[in-house]
Design a protein around this motif. Structure first.
Motif: not given
Length: 315
Positions: A38-41, A248-251, A284-287
């Protein structure tokens, strides 16, 4: 007295999967593998649509492409060791390979922090000075910011790696995670690590710590600018452009700060706690970042749908 293996013998470390659940590693690998895919795609798709869609060739989306690049780099840095442990229990990693992986994990982490700061500055300029937005954030300036992001992380990390190479290590070479993390490796040393610890704390403080302060300051200035807008609809529109970035900052920062605290102050925490936080910090952030920006940013959403629909028609 325990035997000492100096760095000249290139000690081999043992990575750790999920403590106490070694029997379930194959099953645990299924959701982990899905998260990696999920993160990479997702980040590759975001990066592709920004590069190929002319309407997205704006400062905000250039910074988003930098964010996606760092997320892809972070995933690739840990993919082999994490899945290697879960699939075939490949726990061994050489000292030099460990240092290389550590360098890139921390580099992409510091880079992501810097990019988030640049994105906060981008939102501040766009809201407080919209007429000069394009003239302030020119292509050349954005390229300079990107170069500064890479240089900053490299300069801060290089002394940490050099100092680690000078340490000696005891017989116990078991790391607490499925990848090499600076505090984790440092704790296994038999040498005095006060300088390493101080430099590591300085590195995280001078990057994520300083960046978070400036991000908060940017949003205080953004709030002041938004409140000075007369139209209620315009205020709402201005705030809505910041929602994705704030999320995004929080994650990014919450798992990063939590993992740092666990390593430095959580000596009596159950063994699964650092593992859980480390995996959240890692994935978590990349996903979530591509999902957040695809859902909350209409221009990205339209570009992604346009790309997906065009591929569907060709098929």
């Amino acid at each position: 007295m325990m035997p000492i293996f100096p760095n000249s013998t290139s000690p081999t470390f043992l990575l750790t999967g999920v403590p106490g659940l070694e029997w379930a590693h194959v099953w645990i690998s299924i959701p982990i593998c899905c998260l990696y895919l999920t993160a990479l795609s997702g980040n590759t798709l975001i990066l592709f649509v920004i590069l190929t869609e002319p309407s997205l060739h704006e400062p905000m989306y250039y910074f988003l492409s930098m964010l996606s690049t760092t997320d892809i780099g972070l995933c690739i840095s840990t993919l082999v060791t994490v899945l290697g442990i879960l699939w075939v229990n490949a726990r061994e990693i050489s000292f030099n390979a460990c240092l290389s992986q550590m360098f890139f994990i921390h580099l992409f982490t510091f880079m992501e922090s810097s990019v988030l700061l640049a994105m906060a500055f981008d939102r501040f300029v766009a809201i407080s000075n919209p007429l000069r937005y394009v003239t302030i954030l020119t292509h050349a300036r954005i390229a300079q910011i990107g170069l500064a992001v890479i240089t900053r992380g490299t300069v801060i990390l290089t002394p940490l790696i050099i100092l680690l190479k000078q340490l000696s290590f005891c017989r116990s070479h078991v790391l607490r995670h499925s990848y090499c993390f600076h505090p984790d490796v440092m704790k296994l040393s038999c040498s005095d690590t006060k300088i390493n610890s101080a430099l590591g704390l300085t590195a995280i403080t001078s990057t994520a710590g300083v960046d978070s302060i400036f991000i908060v300051l940017s949003y205080l200035l953004i709030i002041r600018s938004v409140l000075s807008i007369a139209s209620r609809e315009e205020r709402k529109k201005a705030f809505s452009t910041c929602i994705s970035h704030i999320t995004t900052v929080g994650i990014f920062y919450v798992p990063l700060i939590s993992l740092s605290f666990v390593h430095r102050f959580g000596k009596h925490a159950p063994p699964y706690v650092p593992t859980l936080i480390a995996n959240v910090y890692l994935l978590m952030p990349p996903v979530m970042n591509p999902i957040i920006y695809s859902v909350k940013t209409k221009q990205i959403q339209k570009a992604v749908l346009k790309f997906v629909c065009s591929k569907g028609i060709h098929i």
